[in-house]
Motif scaffolding. Structure first.
Motif, PDB file in Angstrom:
ATOM      1  N   UNK A  44     -14.849  25.569  25.533  1.00  0.00           N
ATOM      2  CA  UNK A  44     -14.326  24.377  24.995  1.00  0.00           C
ATOM      3  C   UNK A  44     -15.323  23.784  24.282  1.00  0.00           C
ATOM      4  N   UNK A  45     -15.279  23.027  23.261  1.00  0.00           N
ATOM      5  CA  UNK A  45     -16.387  22.337  22.689  1.00  0.00           C
ATOM      6  C   UNK A  45     -15.990  20.947  22.119  1.00  0.00           C
ATOM      7  N   UNK A  46     -14.701  20.703  22.095  1.00  0.00           N
ATOM      8  CA  UNK A  46     -14.347  19.079  21.992  1.00  0.00           C
ATOM      9  C   UNK A  46     -12.839  18.980  22.288  1.00  0.00           C
ATOM     10  N   UNK A  47     -12.151  17.973  22.260  1.00  0.00           N
ATOM     11  CA  UNK A  47     -10.810  17.809  22.567  1.00  0.00           C
ATOM     12  C   UNK A  47     -10.856  16.616  23.514  1.00  0.00           C
ATOM     13  N   UNK A  48      -9.539  16.339  24.156  1.00  0.00           N
ATOM     14  CA  UNK A  48      -9.191  15.203  24.987  1.00  0.00           C
ATOM     15  C   UNK A  48      -7.769  15.312  25.300  1.00  0.00           C
ATOM     16  N   UNK A  49      -7.530  14.569  26.448  1.00  0.00           N
ATOM     17  CA  UNK A  49      -6.375  14.712  27.186  1.00  0.00           C
ATOM     18  C   UNK A  49      -5.245  13.721  26.206  1.00  0.00           C
ATOM     19  N   UNK A  50      -4.356  14.295  25.922  1.00  0.00           N
ATOM     20  CA  UNK A  50      -3.494  13.510  24.833  1.00  0.00           C
ATOM     21  C   UNK A  50      -2.190  12.815  25.528  1.00  0.00           C
ATOM     22  N   UNK A  59     -10.318  21.871  21.936  1.00  0.00           N
ATOM     23  CA  UNK A  59     -10.971  22.651  20.629  1.00  0.00           C
ATOM     24  C   UNK A  59     -11.791  23.836  21.228  1.00  0.00           C
ATOM     25  N   UNK A  60     -11.384  25.001  20.784  1.00  0.00           N
ATOM     26  CA  UNK A  60     -11.991  26.321  21.520  1.00  0.00           C
ATOM     27  C   UNK A  60     -12.925  26.939  20.566  1.00  0.00           C
ATOM     28  N   UNK A  61     -14.257  27.118  20.918  1.00  0.00           N
ATOM     29  CA  UNK A  61     -14.986  27.951  19.859  1.00  0.00           C
ATOM     30  C   UNK A  61     -14.845  29.314  20.448  1.00  0.00           C
ATOM     31  N   UNK A  62     -14.824  30.454  19.614  1.00  0.00           N
ATOM     32  CA  UNK A  62     -14.409  31.979  20.195  1.00  0.00           C
ATOM     33  C   UNK A  62     -15.468  32.469  19.146  1.00  0.00           C
ATOM     34  N   UNK A  63     -16.438  33.237  19.679  1.00  0.00           N
ATOM     35  CA  UNK A  63     -17.440  34.045  18.651  1.00  0.00           C
ATOM     36  C   UNK A  63     -17.140  35.391  19.364  1.00  0.00           C
ATOM     37  N   UNK A  64     -17.006  36.391  18.507  1.00  0.00           N
ATOM     38  CA  UNK A  64     -16.775  37.610  18.565  1.00  0.00           C
ATOM     39  C   UNK A  64     -17.930  38.622  18.165  1.00  0.00           C
ATOM     40  N   UNK A  65     -18.552  39.435  18.845  1.00  0.00           N
ATOM     41  CA  UNK A  65     -19.746  40.289  18.650  1.00  0.00           C
ATOM     42  C   UNK A  65     -19.483  41.524  18.802  1.00  0.00           C
ATOM     43  N   UNK A  66     -20.141  42.499  17.946  1.00  0.00           N
ATOM     44  CA  UNK A  66     -19.956  43.983  17.908  1.00  0.00           C
ATOM     45  C   UNK A  66     -21.119  44.411  17.102  1.00  0.00           C
ATOM     46  N   UNK A 122     -23.103  41.839  14.925  1.00  0.00           N
ATOM     47  CA  UNK A 122     -22.555  41.039  13.773  1.00  0.00           C
ATOM     48  C   UNK A 122     -21.480  40.268  14.763  1.00  0.00           C
ATOM     49  N   UNK A 123     -21.495  38.981  14.249  1.00  0.00           N
ATOM     50  CA  UNK A 123     -20.651  37.935  14.846  1.00  0.00           C
ATOM     51  C   UNK A 123     -19.777  37.286  14.048  1.00  0.00           C
ATOM     52  N   UNK A 124     -18.412  37.076  14.633  1.00  0.00           N
ATOM     53  CA  UNK A 124     -17.650  36.207  13.638  1.00  0.00           C
ATOM     54  C   UNK A 124     -17.214  34.923  14.760  1.00  0.00           C
ATOM     55  N   UNK A 125     -17.047  33.989  14.128  1.00  0.00           N
ATOM     56  CA  UNK A 125     -16.660  32.546  14.754  1.00  0.00           C
ATOM     57  C   UNK A 125     -15.225  32.213  14.194  1.00  0.00           C
ATOM     58  N   UNK A 126     -14.709  31.493  15.230  1.00  0.00           N
ATOM     59  CA  UNK A 126     -13.332  30.642  14.912  1.00  0.00           C
ATOM     60  C   UNK A 126     -13.127  29.586  15.686  1.00  0.00           C
ATOM     61  N   UNK A 127     -12.420  28.744  15.257  1.00  0.00           N
ATOM     62  CA  UNK A 127     -11.952  27.438  16.143  1.00  0.00           C
ATOM     63  C   UNK A 127     -10.388  27.566  16.206  1.00  0.00           C
ATOM     64  N   UNK A 128     -10.100  27.233  17.514  1.00  0.00           N
ATOM     65  CA  UNK A 128      -8.596  26.842  17.604  1.00  0.00           C
ATOM     66  C   UNK A 128      -8.456  25.567  18.474  1.00  0.00           C
ATOM     67  N   UNK A 129      -7.279  25.163  18.550  1.00  0.00           N
ATOM     68  CA  UNK A 129      -6.761  23.868  19.180  1.00  0.00           C
ATOM     69  C   UNK A 129      -5.652  24.525  20.112  1.00  0.00           C
ATOM     70  N   UNK A 130      -6.124  24.248  21.424  1.00  0.00           N
ATOM     71  CA  UNK A 130      -4.918  25.038  22.493  1.00  0.00           C
ATOM     72  C   UNK A 130      -4.784  23.532  23.175  1.00  0.00           C
ATOM     73  N   UNK A 131      -3.561  23.633  23.707  1.00  0.00           N
ATOM     74  CA  UNK A 131      -2.787  22.620  24.644  1.00  0.00           C
ATOM     75  C   UNK A 131      -2.754  23.290  25.880  1.00  0.00           C
ATOM     76  N   UNK A 132      -3.045  22.583  27.133  1.00  0.00           N
ATOM     77  CA  UNK A 132      -2.711  23.104  28.319  1.00  0.00           C
ATOM     78  C   UNK A 132      -2.155  21.972  29.082  1.00  0.00           C
ATOM     79  N   UNK A 133      -1.472  22.345  30.258  1.00  0.00           N
ATOM     80  CA  UNK A 133      -0.906  21.258  31.261  1.00  0.00           C
ATOM     81  C   UNK A 133      -1.150  22.077  32.655  1.00  0.00           C
ATOM     82  N   UNK A 134      -1.309  21.131  33.378  1.00  0.00           N
ATOM     83  CA  UNK A 134      -1.600  21.568  34.855  1.00  0.00           C
ATOM     84  C   UNK A 134      -0.163  22.366  35.586  1.00  0.00           C
ATOM     85  N   UNK A 135      -0.130  22.998  36.452  1.00  0.00           N
ATOM     86  CA  UNK A 135       0.850  23.522  37.381  1.00  0.00           C
ATOM     87  C   UNK A 135       1.824  22.325  37.716  1.00  0.00           C
TER      88      UNK A 135
END
Length: 135
Positions: A44-50, A59-66, A122-135
């Motif tokens: 997680x790199x940003x975001x807040x409870x809505x 906001x999730x930062x995802x880096x993939x390396x190979x 080699x690295x690739x980066x992407x950002x996604x917004x994900x929503x989550x809720x508690x059990x």
């Protein structure tokens, strides 16, 4: 009552581990990254409870390396599909559910930063917004 929000880093990395067998999935870059390839680093790199009832949009930062550009690109695109499918399926973790996912940016190749890119990284980066809720 205001619930405790789920650990989105844990939800995301658990979903990625399940969907990417044979890939190292971490929240932080390991010092021995050369031995961890192929590697996905997601956090997680940003975001807040809505909502005060417990919806969290991160906001999730995802880096993939190979070790090759082709592998890193394929891993980044596959990680995207795994994460977004986990959101559609409302992936269930120890303290919550993923409930929505969307692209923000990428995946795109990054050729700067630490660890330094080279002929074996080699690295690739992407950002996604994900929503989550508690059990």
């Amino acid at each position: 009552m205001i619930p405790v929000l789920p650990d989105i880093d844990e939800l995301v990395t658990s979903a990625l581990r399940e969907g990417l067998p044979g890939v190292t999935v971490r929240v932080l870059w390991p010092e021995d990254w050369q031995h961890a390839l192929p590697l996905v680093v997601a956090r997680r790199v940003a975001g807040a409870a809505i909502s005060p009832v417990g919806l969290d949009a991160a906001v999730i930062d995802v880096q993939c390396a190979a070790s090759t550009r082709r592998e890193a690109s394929a891993l980044a695109r596959t990680a995207r599909a795994v994460l977004l499918r986990a959101c559609v399926a409302q992936y269930h973790g120890v303290d919550g559910y993923l409930s929505h996912g969307e692209d923000i940016a990428g995946p795109f190749e990054i050729r700067t930063g630490m660890p330094e890119p080279g002929t074996d990284l080699f690295r690739f980066q992407a950002s996604y917004r994900v929503t989550a809720r508690p059990l």
